[in-house]
Design an enzyme around this catalytic site. Sequence first.
Site, PDB file in Angstrom:
ATOM      1  N   ASN A 187     -21.807   2.069  11.446  1.00  0.00           N
ATOM      2  CA  ASN A 187     -22.206   1.385  10.206  1.00  0.00           C
ATOM      3  C   ASN A 187     -22.775   2.332   9.142  1.00  0.00           C
ATOM      4  OD1 ASN A 187     -23.141  -1.681  11.924  1.00  0.00           O
ATOM      5  ND2 ASN A 187     -21.303  -1.279  10.714  1.00  0.00           N
ATOM      6  N   ASP A 236     -21.617 -11.047  13.125  1.00  0.00           N
ATOM      7  CA  ASP A 236     -20.665 -10.530  12.129  1.00  0.00           C
ATOM      8  C   ASP A 236     -20.398 -11.574  11.049  1.00  0.00           C
ATOM      9  OD1 ASP A 236     -19.051  -8.633  10.994  1.00  0.00           O
ATOM     10  OD2 ASP A 236     -17.341  -8.997  12.320  1.00  0.00           O
TER      11      ASP A 236
HETATM   12  C1  IPE Z   1     -19.973  -4.746  14.371  1.00  0.00           C
HETATM   13  O1  IPE Z   1     -19.583  -5.306  13.173  1.00  0.00           O
HETATM   14  C2  IPE Z   1     -21.345  -4.147  14.252  1.00  0.00           C
HETATM   15  C3  IPE Z   1     -22.435  -5.088  14.113  1.00  0.00           C
HETATM   16  C4  IPE Z   1     -22.351  -6.388  14.130  1.00  0.00           C
HETATM   17  C5  IPE Z   1     -23.734  -4.489  13.968  1.00  0.00           C
HETATM   18  P1  IPE Z   1     -18.735  -4.495  12.105  1.00  0.00           P
HETATM   19  O2  IPE Z   1     -18.545  -5.406  10.957  1.00  0.00           O
HETATM   20  O3  IPE Z   1     -19.388  -3.192  11.819  1.00  0.00           O
HETATM   21  O4  IPE Z   1     -17.371  -4.228  12.884  1.00  0.00           O
HETATM   22  P2  IPE Z   1     -15.916  -3.887  12.342  1.00  0.00           P
HETATM   23  O5  IPE Z   1     -16.060  -2.733  11.406  1.00  0.00           O
HETATM   24  O6  IPE Z   1     -15.423  -5.106  11.624  1.00  0.00           O
HETATM   25  O7  IPE Z   1     -15.126  -3.593  13.558  1.00  0.00           O
HETATM   26  C1  IPE Z   2     -22.592  -8.051  10.190  1.00  0.00           C
HETATM   27  O1  IPE Z   2     -22.037  -8.484   8.994  1.00  0.00           O
HETATM   28  C2  IPE Z   2     -23.825  -7.215  10.002  1.00  0.00           C
HETATM   29  C3  IPE Z   2     -23.630  -5.776  10.247  1.00  0.00           C
HETATM   30  C4  IPE Z   2     -22.563  -5.198  10.679  1.00  0.00           C
HETATM   31  C5  IPE Z   2     -24.776  -4.934   9.969  1.00  0.00           C
HETATM   32  P1  IPE Z   2     -21.060  -7.579   8.156  1.00  0.00           P
HETATM   33  O2  IPE Z   2     -21.862  -6.795   7.182  1.00  0.00           O
HETATM   34  O3  IPE Z   2     -20.191  -6.762   9.032  1.00  0.00           O
HETATM   35  O4  IPE Z   2     -20.208  -8.675   7.389  1.00  0.00           O
HETATM   36  P2  IPE Z   2     -18.654  -8.653   7.121  1.00  0.00           P
HETATM   37  O5  IPE Z   2     -17.976  -8.454   8.435  1.00  0.00           O
HETATM   38  O6  IPE Z   2     -18.397  -7.518   6.186  1.00  0.00           O
HETATM   39  O7  IPE Z   2     -18.376  -9.979   6.507  1.00  0.00           O
HETATM   40 MG    MG Z   3     -18.367  -7.045   9.866  1.00  0.00          MG
END
Ligand code: IPE
Ligand code: IPE
Ligand code: MG
Length: 254
Positions: free
Chosen positions: A77, A29
């Site tokens: 997502n 994340d």
């Molecule tokens: C969790 O991260 C999903 C992945 C790392 C693929 P998100 O960024 O989607 O989670 P939330 O929305 O902050 O809970």
């Molecule tokens: C994790 O990084 C990757 C996926 C969830 C695909 P994020 O895209 O969630 O990055 P933040 O949390 O918005 O910084």
């Molecule tokens: Mg995220």
Amino acid sequence: MFSFGKKPQQDGVRLDPDRIPAHVAIIMDGNGRWAQQKHRPRVFGHREGMETVKRVTKYASQLGIKVLTLYAFSTENWKRPTGEVNYLMQLPVDFFDTFVPDLVKQNVRVQVMGYTQQLPEKTQKAVQDAIKATEKNDGMILNFALNYGSRAEIVSAVKKIALQVQAGQLSVDAIDERSVAQALMTAPLAQYSDPDLLIRTSGEERLSNFLLWQLAYSELVFTDALWPDFGAAELRAAIYAYQQRDRRFGGLKK
Ligand code: IPE
Ligand code: IPE
Ligand code: MG
């Protein structure tokens, strides 16, 4: 020699080679925030995050981890803007295009769990090709959670079991934790289906629909590092934290 980063107390940690967690799962994340901090588009962070996956895979395999599960795309997502989703669907194609020869060299076997049939054709093909190209490898399993969501997984498992009951192959009384585990997407991981250690980067402390059943007794480690900044030092620090824990599984201290 390798350099493991800046913090000496992390570089200096001595890991017990006999207590390396067998299954490590990571909620990768913070890609978007990493990019935004640099005044770049979010997808720039996803690109850099892919490089982190390569580094961490190599290092995890050298440490003797048996299964590395990486949460790459959740069933939630899809709510993101189309441009970002499209970019995330292209990433596995680029990742495997450039990295499969290294995976073969490292004796790493690729697996995937999730609702992959809902992914674009090119993404499915990239994943299937990588699975095929690495199927003979017997080292670490690199298990991607792609379009994975734990609640959907549990619903699918309940349906599978209900169908077995309906078909007379299973009696209600015979349903136990084993039959549920068998119906989950981690069943192919056999004795390694439950992570020993879960790491989430970026300072968020939640599971975001990841492996709800399988994490029942996992050790959880949260780190502030954003995924593109995660590396060998952070992985070592997480494993070190894991090795300090006393896993009781409901019993008493050893
Ligand atoms: C969790 O991260 C999903 C992945 C790392 C693929 P998100 O960024 O989607 O989670 P939330 O929305 O902050 O809970
Ligand atoms: C994790 O990084 C990757 C996926 C969830 C695909 P994020 O895209 O969630 O990055 P933040 O949390 O918005 O910084
Ligand atoms: Mg995220």
